[in-house]
Design a protein around this motif. Structure first.
Motif, PDB file in Angstrom:
ATOM      1  N   ARG A   1       0.887  -1.265   0.091  1.00  0.00           N
ATOM      2  CA  ARG A   1       0.028  -0.119  -0.006  1.00  0.00           C
ATOM      3  C   ARG A   1       0.987   1.265  -0.044  1.00  0.00           C
ATOM      4  O   ARG A   1       1.849   1.357   0.565  1.00  0.00           O
ATOM      5  CB  ARG A   1      -0.915  -0.280   1.273  1.00  0.00           C
ATOM      6  CG  ARG A   1      -1.926   1.077   1.451  1.00  0.00           C
ATOM      7  CD  ARG A   1      -3.089   0.739   0.446  1.00  0.00           C
ATOM      8  NE  ARG A   1      -4.303   1.357   0.661  1.00  0.00           N
ATOM      9  CZ  ARG A   1      -5.364   1.307   0.044  1.00  0.00           C
ATOM     10  NH1 ARG A   1      -5.462   0.693  -1.078  1.00  0.00           N
ATOM     11  NH2 ARG A   1      -6.371   2.230   0.448  1.00  0.00           N
ATOM     12  N   ARG A   2       0.483   2.250  -0.638  1.00  0.00           N
ATOM     13  CA  ARG A   2       1.264   3.509  -1.040  1.00  0.00           C
ATOM     14  C   ARG A   2       0.645   4.491  -0.733  1.00  0.00           C
ATOM     15  O   ARG A   2      -0.577   4.902  -1.624  1.00  0.00           O
ATOM     16  CB  ARG A   2       2.086   3.362  -2.397  1.00  0.00           C
ATOM     17  CG  ARG A   2       3.064   2.351  -2.740  1.00  0.00           C
ATOM     18  CD  ARG A   2       3.369   2.180  -3.916  1.00  0.00           C
ATOM     19  NE  ARG A   2       2.133   1.686  -4.927  1.00  0.00           N
ATOM     20  CZ  ARG A   2       1.700   0.393  -4.747  1.00  0.00           C
ATOM     21  NH1 ARG A   2       2.644  -0.552  -4.277  1.00  0.00           N
ATOM     22  NH2 ARG A   2       0.995   0.024  -5.735  1.00  0.00           N
ATOM     23  N   VAL A   3       0.775   5.373   0.101  1.00  0.00           N
ATOM     24  CA  VAL A   3      -0.055   6.426   0.636  1.00  0.00           C
ATOM     25  C   VAL A   3       0.746   7.886   0.255  1.00  0.00           C
ATOM     26  O   VAL A   3       1.704   8.189   0.759  1.00  0.00           O
ATOM     27  CB  VAL A   3      -0.489   6.267   2.126  1.00  0.00           C
ATOM     28  CG1 VAL A   3      -1.484   7.640   2.241  1.00  0.00           C
ATOM     29  CG2 VAL A   3      -0.871   5.117   2.347  1.00  0.00           C
ATOM     30  N   THR A   4      -0.016   8.878  -0.560  1.00  0.00           N
ATOM     31  CA  THR A   4       0.643  10.115  -0.911  1.00  0.00           C
ATOM     32  C   THR A   4      -0.429  11.083  -0.287  1.00  0.00           C
ATOM     33  O   THR A   4      -1.638  10.639   0.228  1.00  0.00           O
ATOM     34  CB  THR A   4       0.927  10.350  -2.237  1.00  0.00           C
ATOM     35  OG1 THR A   4      -0.481  10.250  -3.011  1.00  0.00           O
ATOM     36  CG2 THR A   4       1.742   9.069  -2.889  1.00  0.00           C
ATOM     37  N   ASP A   5      -0.106  12.405  -0.507  1.00  0.00           N
ATOM     38  CA  ASP A   5      -0.915  13.472  -0.092  1.00  0.00           C
ATOM     39  C   ASP A   5      -0.836  14.589  -0.905  1.00  0.00           C
ATOM     40  O   ASP A   5       0.153  15.258  -1.026  1.00  0.00           O
ATOM     41  CB  ASP A   5      -0.611  13.998   1.441  1.00  0.00           C
ATOM     42  CG  ASP A   5      -1.633  14.962   1.936  1.00  0.00           C
ATOM     43  OD1 ASP A   5      -2.592  15.417   0.992  1.00  0.00           O
ATOM     44  OD2 ASP A   5      -1.603  15.292   3.250  1.00  0.00           O
ATOM     45  N   SER A   6      -1.565  14.638  -2.055  1.00  0.00           N
ATOM     46  CA  SER A   6      -1.673  15.632  -3.007  1.00  0.00           C
ATOM     47  C   SER A   6      -1.782  17.250  -2.496  1.00  0.00           C
ATOM     48  O   SER A   6      -1.209  17.911  -3.178  1.00  0.00           O
ATOM     49  CB  SER A   6      -2.787  15.353  -4.302  1.00  0.00           C
ATOM     50  OG  SER A   6      -3.847  15.215  -3.834  1.00  0.00           O
ATOM     51  N   TYR A   7      -2.497  17.040  -1.361  1.00  0.00           N
ATOM     52  CA  TYR A   7      -2.513  18.459  -0.780  1.00  0.00           C
ATOM     53  C   TYR A   7      -1.234  19.278  -0.274  1.00  0.00           C
ATOM     54  O   TYR A   7      -1.252  20.283  -0.203  1.00  0.00           O
ATOM     55  CB  TYR A   7      -3.481  18.224   0.550  1.00  0.00           C
ATOM     56  CG  TYR A   7      -3.940  19.650   1.143  1.00  0.00           C
ATOM     57  CD1 TYR A   7      -4.799  20.446   0.577  1.00  0.00           C
ATOM     58  CD2 TYR A   7      -3.172  20.171   2.231  1.00  0.00           C
ATOM     59  CE1 TYR A   7      -5.145  21.763   0.954  1.00  0.00           C
ATOM     60  CE2 TYR A   7      -3.562  21.272   2.838  1.00  0.00           C
ATOM     61  CZ  TYR A   7      -4.576  22.131   2.082  1.00  0.00           C
ATOM     62  OH  TYR A   7      -4.863  23.381   2.796  1.00  0.00           O
ATOM     63  N   ALA A   8      -0.123  18.461   0.040  1.00  0.00           N
ATOM     64  CA  ALA A   8       1.101  18.992   0.351  1.00  0.00           C
ATOM     65  C   ALA A   8       1.967  19.131  -0.993  1.00  0.00           C
ATOM     66  O   ALA A   8       3.011  19.821  -0.806  1.00  0.00           O
ATOM     67  CB  ALA A   8       1.880  17.793   1.261  1.00  0.00           C
ATOM     68  N   ALA A   9       1.784  18.975  -2.212  1.00  0.00           N
ATOM     69  CA  ALA A   9       2.205  19.042  -3.200  1.00  0.00           C
ATOM     70  C   ALA A   9       2.070  20.984  -3.653  1.00  0.00           C
ATOM     71  O   ALA A   9       1.038  21.473  -3.336  1.00  0.00           O
ATOM     72  CB  ALA A   9       1.681  18.261  -4.470  1.00  0.00           C
ATOM     73  N   GLU A  10       3.039  21.154  -4.282  1.00  0.00           N
ATOM     74  CA  GLU A  10       2.838  22.974  -4.611  1.00  0.00           C
ATOM     75  C   GLU A  10       2.046  23.035  -5.622  1.00  0.00           C
ATOM     76  O   GLU A  10       1.508  24.035  -5.500  1.00  0.00           O
ATOM     77  CB  GLU A  10       4.567  23.221  -5.298  1.00  0.00           C
ATOM     78  CG  GLU A  10       4.528  24.558  -5.615  1.00  0.00           C
ATOM     79  CD  GLU A  10       5.917  24.943  -6.108  1.00  0.00           C
ATOM     80  OE1 GLU A  10       6.213  25.734  -6.540  1.00  0.00           O
ATOM     81  OE2 GLU A  10       6.744  23.933  -6.461  1.00  0.00           O
ATOM     82  N   LYS A  11       1.821  22.077  -6.629  1.00  0.00           N
ATOM     83  CA  LYS A  11       0.426  22.094  -7.626  1.00  0.00           C
ATOM     84  C   LYS A  11      -0.455  21.203  -7.417  1.00  0.00           C
ATOM     85  O   LYS A  11      -0.101  20.057  -8.079  1.00  0.00           O
ATOM     86  CB  LYS A  11       1.039  22.254  -9.087  1.00  0.00           C
ATOM     87  CG  LYS A  11       2.019  23.634  -9.075  1.00  0.00           C
ATOM     88  CD  LYS A  11       2.454  23.766 -10.765  1.00  0.00           C
ATOM     89  CE  LYS A  11       3.236  25.173 -10.935  1.00  0.00           C
ATOM     90  NZ  LYS A  11       3.923  25.196 -12.114  1.00  0.00           N
ATOM     91  N   PRO A  12      -1.713  21.142  -6.654  1.00  0.00           N
ATOM     92  CA  PRO A  12      -2.252  19.804  -6.249  1.00  0.00           C
ATOM     93  C   PRO A  12      -2.997  19.217  -7.370  1.00  0.00           C
ATOM     94  O   PRO A  12      -3.033  18.026  -7.781  1.00  0.00           O
ATOM     95  CB  PRO A  12      -3.142  20.172  -5.170  1.00  0.00           C
ATOM     96  CG  PRO A  12      -2.394  21.584  -4.627  1.00  0.00           C
ATOM     97  CD  PRO A  12      -1.728  22.253  -5.631  1.00  0.00           C
TER      98      PRO A  12
END
Length: 379
Positions: free
Chosen positions: A146-157
């Motif tokens: 399982r691989r969890v990311t958080d696009s909210y933490a990206a510079e350009k969501p």
């Protein structure tokens, strides 16, 4: 209990874990998974706190990987591994190892993490910041189920969502998706109470919030209707409005805590819809280790297929602006030759239809351009 290990190895870390467990009187290992947290020094405290809180629901061995940036070229050629072993009350309901990687070893974090994984237990990797473009093919991601990311933490969501759609593999997920779980549950329950056809949907929220985009894509993918993305001041998601043949369904939240649900023919009701902490989102993702097909379908729908972004001020201005009336075309341009018995200057039926069509949809072909209907010969 904490044990600091400077310039150490994976073997010494494992010995430190055994020593710490025996010191607190719990030699047995009762953990259900290995959680690998990849972060930086700036966000390490928040990520570690969220992982420890989530471990109270899912006892796990937490490996925090921090890649330290070397200041000089000479330091970048010198590899070093520092570790901090935490057990007992300092590690939630499991055990924690904080790994700080210096020099060339930071490019081979998987070689440090692999000997520390729990045997015969699933592995979950969470990138709290700076997630790779292709998590499944990342050296650490390849070790996990399982691989969890958080696009909210990206510079350009929004661009991050496009990247996630292009590189999606079963097992990928996003904390931005977990943030909208209460919204999806509430909307699904509301639709079960209404027997009407849905015409269109509008989703309003912060401009740079990927959860708003994911909710809009989920609705468009499941309902097969036009979904418009609107911008509001927030916080986060603020409103979902579903236009149906029986009246609008509205779920509105202005303060980030309580929302109002309005259904056709029913009184408005207040529902709890608070914004959740990162630890709650992470614990939700750890409850399931199988692929999330619903997330995959919504993500692959594509953010570019949504309706254009429109602010609240633009919506109000467009609603208040009157629709200009188009001029009626001259009869001589649209109408056929005058039929016998008609008076000069009077518009025929086709000419009147041409004027009314001109005031409607401009893309619709004008009846005036159609050949005139032949009248029956007088008997």
């Amino acid at each position: 209990m904490k044990i600091d290990l400077t310039d150490t190895t994976a073997s010494k870390i494992n010995k430190g874990l055994v020593k710490a467990r025996r010191a607190i009187g719990t030699p047995a290992v009762g953990m259900v998974l290995t959680l690998v947290v990849v972060t930086d020094e700036e966000n390490a405290y928040d990520a570690l706190k969220a992982a420890n809180d989530a471990s109270r629901e899912h006892p796990s061995r937490t490996l925090v990987v921090i890649k330290r940036v070397s200041r000089s070229p000479r330091d970048r050629t010198q590899s070093r591994l520092d570790a901090e072993v935490r057990v007992g009350t300092d590690a939630g309901s499991g055990e924690t190892v904080v790994l700080r990687l210096y020099g060339e070893v930071s490019d081979h974090a998987q070689s440090v993490v692999l000997p520390l994984l729990l045997p015969d237990a699933p592995v979950v990797v969470w990138w709290s910041v700076d997630a790779p473009r292709d998590p499944a093919n990342d050296p650490l991601g390849a070790l996990s189920q399982r691989r969890v990311t958080d696009s909210y933490a990206a510079e350009k969501p929004v661009d991050e969502l496009r990247s996630r759609a292009e590189s999606y593999e079963p097992g990928d997920t996003d904390l931005a998706w977990a943030r909208i779980t209460p919204w999806r549950s509430m909307l699904a329950a509301a639709l079960d109470q209404v027997s009407a056809e849905i015409v269109s949907v509008e989703v309003a929220g912060e401009e740079s919030n990927p959860s708003v985009e994911l909710l809009a894509m989920w609705l468009a993918d499941r309902l097969h209707v036009h979904v418009r993305r609107a911008v509001s001041a927030g916080p986060g998601l603020t409103q979902v409005r579903l236009e149906t043949t029986g009246g609008p369904i509205t779920l509105h939240r202005s303060d980030g805590a309580m929302a109002t649900l309005a259904l056709p023919g029913q009184p408005d009701r207040a529902v709890a819809l608070k914004r959740r902490e990162t630890s709650e989102l992470l614990a939700e993702e750890l409850r399931r280790l199988d692929p999330d097909d619903t997330y995959a379908s919504a993500l692959r729908f594509g953010v570019d297929r949504l309706g254009g972004i429109q602010s609240a001020a633009e919506r109000a201005e467009a609603a208040a602006q009157p629709v200009p009336a188009l001029p009626v075309r001259a009869v001589t341009e649209a109408a056929p030759a005058s039929a016998p018995g008609s008076t000069p200057g009077s518009a025929s039926a086709s000419g009147s239809a041409s004027g009314s069509a001109g005031q409607g949809d401009a893309d619709r072909p004008s009846p005036a351009k159609m050949p005139p209907v032949k009248k029956a010969d007088p008997q």
